[in-house]
Structure formats: structure tokens, C-alpha cells
Design a protein around this motif. Structure first.
Motif, PDB file in Angstrom:
ATOM      1  N   GLN A 129      53.971 -23.220-128.959  1.00 46.18           N
ATOM      2  CA  GLN A 129      53.915 -21.860-128.417  1.00 46.18           C
ATOM      3  C   GLN A 129      53.707 -20.831-129.513  1.00 46.18           C
ATOM      4  O   GLN A 129      52.940 -19.880-129.334  1.00 46.18           O
ATOM      5  N   SER A 130      54.402 -21.007-130.627  1.00 47.70           N
ATOM      6  CA  SER A 130      54.293 -20.030-131.717  1.00 47.70           C
ATOM      7  C   SER A 130      52.888 -19.991-132.292  1.00 47.70           C
ATOM      8  O   SER A 130      52.305 -18.916-132.476  1.00 47.70           O
ATOM      9  N   ILE A 131      52.334 -21.163-132.583  1.00 46.84           N
ATOM     10  CA  ILE A 131      50.976 -21.223-133.138  1.00 46.84           C
ATOM     11  C   ILE A 131      49.968 -20.720-132.115  1.00 46.84           C
ATOM     12  O   ILE A 131      49.043 -19.956-132.449  1.00 46.84           O
ATOM     13  N   GLY A 132      50.127 -21.114-130.847  1.00 47.75           N
ATOM     14  CA  GLY A 132      49.205 -20.669-129.807  1.00 47.75           C
ATOM     15  C   GLY A 132      49.221 -19.163-129.626  1.00 47.75           C
ATOM     16  O   GLY A 132      48.155 -18.530-129.481  1.00 47.75           O
ATOM     17  N   PHE A 133      50.400 -18.579-129.627  1.00 46.56           N
ATOM     18  CA  PHE A 133      50.519 -17.128-129.480  1.00 46.56           C
ATOM     19  C   PHE A 133      49.856 -16.408-130.649  1.00 46.56           C
ATOM     20  O   PHE A 133      49.082 -15.457-130.467  1.00 46.56           O
ATOM     21  N   LEU A 134      50.148 -16.859-131.866  1.00 49.95           N
ATOM     22  CA  LEU A 134      49.551 -16.217-133.041  1.00 49.95           C
ATOM     23  C   LEU A 134      48.038 -16.401-133.077  1.00 49.95           C
ATOM     24  O   LEU A 134      47.314 -15.496-133.503  1.00 49.95           O
ATOM     25  N   GLU A 135      47.564 -17.549-132.635  1.00 48.80           N
ATOM     26  CA  GLU A 135      46.117 -17.774-132.581  1.00 48.80           C
ATOM     27  C   GLU A 135      45.441 -16.719-131.693  1.00 48.80           C
ATOM     28  O   GLU A 135      44.415 -16.135-132.068  1.00 48.80           O
ATOM     29  N   VAL A 136      46.019 -16.471-130.538  1.00 51.08           N
ATOM     30  CA  VAL A 136      45.473 -15.453-129.631  1.00 51.08           C
ATOM     31  C   VAL A 136      45.515 -14.074-130.279  1.00 51.08           C
ATOM     32  O   VAL A 136      44.532 -13.318-130.253  1.00 51.08           O
ATOM     33  N   MET A 137      46.656 -13.731-130.877  1.00 48.61           N
ATOM     34  CA  MET A 137      46.808 -12.395-131.453  1.00 48.61           C
ATOM     35  C   MET A 137      45.912 -12.186-132.664  1.00 48.61           C
ATOM     36  O   MET A 137      45.317 -11.112-132.825  1.00 48.61           O
ATOM     37  N   PHE A 138      45.774 -13.213-133.518  1.00 48.32           N
ATOM     38  CA  PHE A 138      44.861 -13.081-134.652  1.00 48.32           C
ATOM     39  C   PHE A 138      43.416 -12.944-134.157  1.00 48.32           C
ATOM     40  O   PHE A 138      42.618 -12.201-134.734  1.00 48.32           O
ATOM     41  N   GLY A 139      43.074 -13.662-133.095  1.00 49.94           N
ATOM     42  CA  GLY A 139      41.739 -13.527-132.514  1.00 49.94           C
ATOM     43  C   GLY A 139      41.476 -12.111-132.047  1.00 49.94           C
ATOM     44  O   GLY A 139      40.379 -11.559-132.256  1.00 49.94           O
ATOM     45  N   LYS A 140      42.466 -11.488-131.429  1.00 48.23           N
ATOM     46  CA  LYS A 140      42.317 -10.106-130.962  1.00 48.23           C
ATOM     47  C   LYS A 140      42.235  -9.131-132.129  1.00 48.23           C
ATOM     48  O   LYS A 140      41.512  -8.127-132.071  1.00 48.23           O
ATOM     49  N   MET A 141      42.962  -9.416-133.212  1.00 40.69           N
ATOM     50  CA  MET A 141      42.890  -8.563-134.406  1.00 40.69           C
ATOM     51  C   MET A 141      41.497  -8.622-135.028  1.00 40.69           C
ATOM     52  O   MET A 141      40.967  -7.614-135.509  1.00 40.69           O
ATOM     53  N   ILE A 142      40.901  -9.828-135.023  1.00 41.89           N
ATOM     54  CA  ILE A 142      39.543  -9.987-135.543  1.00 41.89           C
ATOM     55  C   ILE A 142      38.555  -9.191-134.694  1.00 41.89           C
ATOM     56  O   ILE A 142      37.701  -8.458-135.210  1.00 41.89           O
ATOM     57  N   GLU A 143      38.690  -9.294-133.369  1.00 45.02           N
ATOM     58  CA  GLU A 143      37.813  -8.554-132.457  1.00 45.02           C
ATOM     59  C   GLU A 143      37.951  -7.047-132.653  1.00 45.02           C
ATOM     60  O   GLU A 143      36.971  -6.301-132.525  1.00 45.02           O
ATOM     61  N   ALA A 144      39.147  -6.598-132.984  1.00 46.94           N
ATOM     62  CA  ALA A 144      39.397  -5.171-133.174  1.00 46.94           C
ATOM     63  C   ALA A 144      39.005  -4.696-134.573  1.00 46.94           C
ATOM     64  O   ALA A 144      39.106  -3.501-134.877  1.00 46.94           O
ATOM     65  N   GLY A 145      38.567  -5.624-135.431  1.00 42.39           N
ATOM     66  CA  GLY A 145      38.157  -5.264-136.775  1.00 42.39           C
ATOM     67  C   GLY A 145      39.308  -4.983-137.721  1.00 42.39           C
ATOM     68  O   GLY A 145      39.119  -4.337-138.757  1.00 42.39           O
ATOM     69  N   ILE A 147      41.361  -7.462-139.149  1.00 41.51           N
ATOM     70  CA  ILE A 147      41.444  -8.491-140.182  1.00 41.51           C
ATOM     71  C   ILE A 147      40.088  -9.196-140.291  1.00 41.51           C
ATOM     72  O   ILE A 147      39.240  -9.055-139.400  1.00 41.51           O
ATOM     73  N   ARG A 148      39.916  -9.962-141.360  1.00 41.55           N
ATOM     74  CA  ARG A 148      38.643 -10.639-141.592  1.00 41.55           C
ATOM     75  C   ARG A 148      38.371 -11.689-140.520  1.00 41.55           C
ATOM     76  O   ARG A 148      39.286 -12.226-139.902  1.00 41.55           O
ATOM     77  N   SER A 149      37.105 -11.993-140.342  1.00 46.85           N
ATOM     78  CA  SER A 149      36.684 -12.960-139.322  1.00 46.85           C
ATOM     79  C   SER A 149      36.867 -14.381-139.853  1.00 46.85           C
ATOM     80  O   SER A 149      35.977 -14.968-140.459  1.00 46.85           O
ATOM     81  N   LEU A 150      38.057 -14.921-139.622  1.00 41.96           N
ATOM     82  CA  LEU A 150      38.404 -16.272-140.017  1.00 41.96           C
ATOM     83  C   LEU A 150      38.856 -17.027-138.770  1.00 41.96           C
ATOM     84  O   LEU A 150      39.141 -16.427-137.739  1.00 41.96           O
ATOM     85  N   ARG A 151      38.947 -18.354-138.859  1.00 40.13           N
ATOM     86  CA  ARG A 151      39.336 -19.140-137.683  1.00 40.13           C
ATOM     87  C   ARG A 151      40.786 -18.808-137.289  1.00 40.13           C
ATOM     88  O   ARG A 151      41.720 -19.028-138.070  1.00 40.13           O
ATOM     89  N   PRO A 152      41.004 -18.267-136.077  1.00 37.55           N
ATOM     90  CA  PRO A 152      42.344 -17.833-135.671  1.00 37.55           C
ATOM     91  C   PRO A 152      43.412 -18.923-135.740  1.00 37.55           C
ATOM     92  O   PRO A 152      44.543 -18.663-136.154  1.00 37.55           O
ATOM     93  N   LYS A 153      43.073 -20.145-135.339  1.00 36.01           N
ATOM     94  CA  LYS A 153      44.067 -21.220-135.367  1.00 36.01           C
ATOM     95  C   LYS A 153      44.488 -21.525-136.800  1.00 36.01           C
ATOM     96  O   LYS A 153      45.678 -21.780-137.066  1.00 36.01           O
ATOM     97  N   THR A 154      43.544 -21.505-137.731  1.00 38.28           N
ATOM     98  CA  THR A 154      43.874 -21.736-139.136  1.00 38.28           C
ATOM     99  C   THR A 154      44.783 -20.623-139.659  1.00 38.28           C
ATOM    100  O   THR A 154      45.765 -20.890-140.361  1.00 38.28           O
ATOM    101  N   LEU A 155      44.477 -19.390-139.305  1.00 40.63           N
ATOM    102  CA  LEU A 155      45.321 -18.265-139.709  1.00 40.63           C
ATOM    103  C   LEU A 155      46.734 -18.441-139.166  1.00 40.63           C
ATOM    104  O   LEU A 155      47.724 -18.219-139.882  1.00 40.63           O
ATOM    105  N   ARG A 197      45.866 -10.540-147.821  1.00 38.34           N
ATOM    106  CA  ARG A 197      44.786 -11.479-148.126  1.00 38.34           C
ATOM    107  C   ARG A 197      43.710 -11.536-147.030  1.00 38.34           C
ATOM    108  O   ARG A 197      42.601 -11.977-147.299  1.00 38.34           O
ATOM    109  N   ILE A 198      44.042 -11.107-145.830  1.00 37.57           N
ATOM    110  CA  ILE A 198      43.050 -11.210-144.737  1.00 37.57           C
ATOM    111  C   ILE A 198      42.637  -9.851-144.193  1.00 37.57           C
ATOM    112  O   ILE A 198      41.833  -9.772-143.268  1.00 37.57           O
TER     113      ILE A 198
END
Length: 200
Positions: A129-145, A147-155, A197-198
């Protein structure tokens, strides 16, 4: 507190200090001050008590995540670093510093290699759940510009796994009544370092 809750409270305390296999029904009833027949009125057996405790943890763990409908508002209102700091605070409040949840998490750590359900909860609820939630949120941060465009799951993994380790150390220190201030500072420093860093 009713009898069933007293049985659960006592079991959580004993299991978290001695391990599930080292605690008997007689140990539990002796501390609660009831007959074994009274315990069996509320629970089928010791395994039933443990599974009830695990279910309680699963319900409590959900509280560290905001409702999905609030995710967009959170991203608008908070910087990426403030978001990660809030996550640390939520975990401290609802798990690491919560009297019951912190003890149940110790039971999960103790029983993870001897009880299938403990492994499932750690893998699916705590890590998954923790990794899945952060993956979604990092993806939204990337879309909003933000943070850098990196793989959300890796982040999500790169950020969260050190947090898991530090919170395990935090709970060990708390168990031994040792000072946690330096480790708490390291948690927030990790969040700041990671975002630096991101950041775009």
C-alpha cells in the motif's frame, strides 16, 4: 473496557513482548483475570485472537493514507517536501507512536517468518500500500511539473525503503526507552535530500 477488548489488549501486550508461540491461553486469562471458558466465549482459540489483532492493524494502517478524492487538493496545497514530511508525521502518529498499533507492528515483525498472515500483511498492506500510494502521488507530481520525469514506482521504492528501515530502528529505540530525536531528524533530512535530487 469490555471483556473481549481486555482479552485483545492483554494478548497484544503479551504477544508483542514474548512472541505468539510463547504465550498460552492460560497466560492471557491469568492476566485478564477470567476463566478460560470465558475467553472461548469470545474467541475460538488463540489463532482467532491473533487474526483479530491483525485485522485491527489493517484497519488502523489505512489511516495513514488520505482519501483518494483528496489527492489532487493535497498536491495543489503542498510542496513535494511538505508532502513527504506529512507522510512521516502520519506514520509516527498512527503507527510508530500509537500505543496499540506500535505493539501490533512488533507482533508482525516477530511472526513474519512463522505466520503466513503476518507475511501477507507486511507485503501487501505495509509495503504494498505504501509503495502503491507513493507511486500514484509521484506520478501526479511529475504530471504537475513539480519533480523530474522519472519512473514513479522506482521513486516510490527509492524513497520509502529507507523510511521503513528507519522506522524499524525508531521502534527498537522506543522499545528500549532510548532517545529517538537524532533518528527523527534523519527521517526529515532524508525527505529533504530525496526531493532535492528529483526537483525540477
Amino acid at each position: 473496557m469490555n471483556t473481549k477488548d481486555r482479552i485483545l489488549e492483554t494478548s497484544i501486550d503479551l504477544f508483542s513482548r514474548q512472541g505468539y508461540s510463547s504465550v498460552s491461553i492460560r497466560d492471557i486469562t491469568g492476566v485478564v483475570g477470567i476463566k478460560e471458558s470465558t475467553l472461548y466465549y469470545h474467541f475460538k482459540n488463540k489463532e482467532d485472537i491473533l487474526l483479530t489483532i491483525f485485522a485491527r492493524f489493517q484497519e488502523g494502517y489505512k489511516k495513514i493514507f488520505p482519501p483518494p478524492a483528496m489527492m489532487e487538493d493535497i498536491l495543489i496545497a503542498m510542496t513535494p517536501e511538505a508532502f513527504l514530511r506529512k507522510g512521516i508525521e502520519n506514520y509516527k502518529t498512527h503507527i510508530a507512536d500509537h500505543p496499540e498499533m506500535s505493539r501490533i507492528s512488533r507482533i508482525l515483525y516477530i511472526e513474519q517468518f512463522s505466520h503466513q498472515r503476518a507475511r501477507e500483511i507486511l507485503l501487501q498492506d505495509v509495503f504494498g500500500q505504501s509503495i502503491g500510494f507513493l507511486e500514484v502521488m509521484f506520478g501526479k507530481m511529475i504530471e504537475a511539473g513539480k519533480i523530474r520525469s522519472l519512473r514513479p514506482k522506482t521513486l516510490a521504492r527509492e524513497y520509502q525503503y529507507p523510511v521503513f528501515a528507519m522506522f524499524m530502528e525508531y521502534q527498537i529505540l522506543k522499545f528500549d526507552n532510548k532517545d529517538t530525536s537524532e533518528l527523527e531528524a534523519q527521517l526529515y533530512e532524508h525527505a529533504a535530500f530525496f526531493i532535492e535530487r528529483i526537483r525540477v
